[in-house]
Design a protein around this motif. Structure first.
Motif, PDB file in Angstrom:
ATOM      1  N   SER A 230       0.834  -1.196   0.000  1.00 19.67           N
ATOM      2  CA  SER A 230       0.000   0.000   0.000  1.00 19.67           C
ATOM      3  C   SER A 230       0.874   1.253   0.000  1.00 19.67           C
ATOM      4  O   SER A 230       2.032   1.218  -0.389  1.00 19.67           O
ATOM      5  CB  SER A 230      -0.954  -0.040   1.203  1.00 19.67           C
ATOM      6  OG  SER A 230      -1.895   1.010   1.146  1.00 19.67           O
TER       7      SER A 230
ATOM      8  N   GLN B 228      -1.361  -4.436   4.968  1.00 25.13           N
ATOM      9  CA  GLN B 228      -2.169  -3.792   3.929  1.00 25.13           C
ATOM     10  C   GLN B 228      -2.785  -2.465   4.386  1.00 25.13           C
ATOM     11  O   GLN B 228      -3.751  -1.983   3.801  1.00 25.13           O
ATOM     12  CB  GLN B 228      -3.277  -4.731   3.440  1.00 25.13           C
ATOM     13  CG  GLN B 228      -2.778  -6.057   2.901  1.00 25.13           C
ATOM     14  CD  GLN B 228      -3.910  -7.030   2.634  1.00 25.13           C
ATOM     15  OE1 GLN B 228      -4.979  -6.653   2.153  1.00 25.13           O
ATOM     16  NE2 GLN B 228      -3.694  -8.293   2.957  1.00 25.13           N
TER      17      GLN B 228
ATOM     18  N   LYS C  70      -4.586  -2.064   6.925  1.00 25.13           N
ATOM     19  CA  LYS C  70      -5.925  -2.370   7.422  1.00 25.13           C
ATOM     20  C   LYS C  70      -5.822  -2.924   8.840  1.00 25.13           C
ATOM     21  O   LYS C  70      -5.136  -3.916   9.075  1.00 25.13           O
ATOM     22  CB  LYS C  70      -6.618  -3.389   6.515  1.00 25.13           C
ATOM     23  CG  LYS C  70      -6.820  -2.895   5.082  1.00 25.13           C
ATOM     24  CD  LYS C  70      -7.399  -3.989   4.190  1.00 25.13           C
ATOM     25  CE  LYS C  70      -7.573  -3.503   2.762  1.00 25.13           C
ATOM     26  NZ  LYS C  70      -8.050  -4.587   1.861  1.00 25.13           N
ATOM     27  N   THR C  71      -6.522  -2.277   9.775  1.00 20.13           N
ATOM     28  CA  THR C  71      -6.417  -2.666  11.182  1.00 20.13           C
ATOM     29  C   THR C  71      -6.881  -4.102  11.406  1.00 20.13           C
ATOM     30  O   THR C  71      -6.239  -4.860  12.154  1.00 20.13           O
ATOM     31  CB  THR C  71      -7.225  -1.701  12.064  1.00 20.13           C
ATOM     32  OG1 THR C  71      -6.749  -0.372  11.852  1.00 20.13           O
ATOM     33  CG2 THR C  71      -7.078  -2.055  13.536  1.00 20.13           C
ATOM     34  N   ASP C  72      -7.971  -4.508  10.770  1.00 19.14           N
ATOM     35  CA  ASP C  72      -8.469  -5.866  10.986  1.00 19.14           C
ATOM     36  C   ASP C  72      -7.480  -6.907  10.461  1.00 19.14           C
ATOM     37  O   ASP C  72      -7.269  -7.958  11.085  1.00 19.14           O
ATOM     38  CB  ASP C  72      -9.853  -6.057  10.346  1.00 19.14           C
ATOM     39  CG  ASP C  72      -9.866  -5.777   8.848  1.00 19.14           C
ATOM     40  OD1 ASP C  72      -8.972  -5.067   8.357  1.00 19.14           O
ATOM     41  OD2 ASP C  72     -10.788  -6.271   8.162  1.00 19.14           O
TER      42      ASP C  72
END
Length: 399
Positions: free
Chosen positions: A36, A74, A76-78
């Motif tokens: 990213s 990525q 992305k927290t999850d």
């Protein structure tokens, strides 16, 4: 004779009991951005920096192998929390390193405390990690929003940049960076005329640049990172902000950002860094090795990953165990010494106190070799750059 034999056996048993490594391996997970907008300033370079720390230290510690694994969060927290949960619960990872993106870092920092693991943070910047959110299991090694804001804002205001407009990434890091910068701007007699927030991974900054231009602020400050910073500064240049008399300030910029933007567009921009590849012969030699493997010069995130892993391994050796509490105690006790940090100190709140550097991007004619991008204008001592104990909300400093 029998007594001496019994004593020798007891000593051997005591030594074996204290020199312990859980699961017979020290396993370090590099959680980074491989795909990213933060890939260039962390990413594959962070993985290589961790490997270079192990190469310098040696392949084993306390007679046990050291293993580096890595994964892409990525941005992305999850995704990041799922990876680390699996590492802690199933893959027997002892420490997590890097974590560019403050939202993900805060979640992992909390998880490390809950599971009694260690978080070695080089990539994230939120100063709250060692303030109200502080943990005995976290090392915030490289930089934070407090130091970036204080060092950069102070210099720009002294040069006449009294009024400011922010273009801010709309997540934890960007918001914290704007908040910290606003404080120092106001304390030094400056004022904030306004600002706009943008989602991460934004391609078109034209409307934001036009709003900043119409504000007539002396300074347009970018409280973002990675490709967002690159795009924002490039497009602001295209709209003639600098030609119109406005200063551009990257509150978080890396060598890789300057490389992407180019000296023509980035020249004159102020930035604060924790490290620079061309500081001396030792940093040049290390950085050349890094470049040969990655084809980029190291950012301060990369050097922070290297330094934090090296200090962690030294602490395990000194403690005679990889038990987190004992290792953290040794990390606080030992001075931090590596190619880029000299006389650093890990404070009880998890903040590494180290020198920071105010830099100014060179004009194209001043650059004498590839990646010769920065003039180091000023060295700021760690105790002057980072949040003092007297201002901290961290309960670990109140004991």
């Amino acid at each position: 004779m029998r007594g001496l034999l019994a004593y020798a056996m007891l000593a051997a048993m005591t030594s074996a009991a204290t020199a312990q490594v859980s699961d017979d391996v020290v396993r370090i997970g590099v959680l980074t951005d491989l795909s990213s907008w933060g890939r260039d300033n962390s990413g594959p370079g962070s993985v290589e920096a961790a490997r270079m720390a192990v190469e310098e230290f040696g392949p084993t510690v306390l007679g046990k192998p050291i293993e580096i694994i890595s994964a892409d969060h990525q941005m992305k927290t999850d995704v990041g929390t799922q990876i680390v949960r699996g590492w802690f619960d199933n893959n027997k990872v002892d420490a997590v390193v890097d974590i560019p993106n403050s939202g993900i870092a805060i979640a992992v920092h909390n998880m490390a405390k809950e599971r009694n693991k260690i978080a070695l943070l080089s990539g994230p910047g939120a100063s709250s990690l060692t303030d109200e959110l502080c943990s005995p299991n976290t090392v915030h090694f490289t930089y934070d929003t407090y130091a970036l804001s204080k060092v950069t804002a102070s210099a720009v205001i002294k040069e006449g940049g009294k009024s400011w407009y922010f273009i801010t990434a709309d997540y934890a890091f960007g918001q914290q960076l704007e908040k910290d910068a606003t404080r120092f701007i106001q304390e030094m007699g400056g004022k904030v005329l306004g600002g706009v927030r943008h989602p991460t991974n934004t391609a078109d900054f034209s409307s934001f640049a036009l709003q900043a231009q119409s504000s007539k602020a002396d300074v347009v400050a970018f409280a973002n990172a990675g490709q967002d910073t690159d795009n924002a500064i490039k497009q602001s240049g295209e709209f003639g902000l600098v030609q119109g008399g406005q200063k551009l300030v990257g509150l978080l910029m890396f060598d890789t950002d300057v490389h992407a933007i180019g000296l023509k567009a980035a020249q004159g921009t102020y930035m604060t860094t924790a490290a620079y590849w061309a500081m001396d012969e030792a940093t040049r030699a290390w950085s050349k090795k890094f470049y040969d493997k990655t084809k980029v010069m190291p950012t301060m995130i990369h050097t922070g990953v290297y330094g934090s892993v090296l200090h962690y391994l030294k602490a395990i050796k000194a403690a005679g165990t990889d038990d987190p509490a004992q290792v953290m105690a040794k990390m606080r006790e030992l001075p931090i010494e590596d190619t880029f940090v000299h006389g650093g100190k890990l404070r009880e709140d998890g903040r590494v106190i180290r020198d920071m550097y105010l830099a100014k991007v060179k004009a194209p004619a001043q650059s004498k070799e590839p990646w010769d991008y920065l003039d180091i204008v000023k060295t700021v001592k760690g105790e002057d750059a980072f949040r003092p104990v007297s201002e901290s909300k961290c309960p670990l400093l109140k004991k």
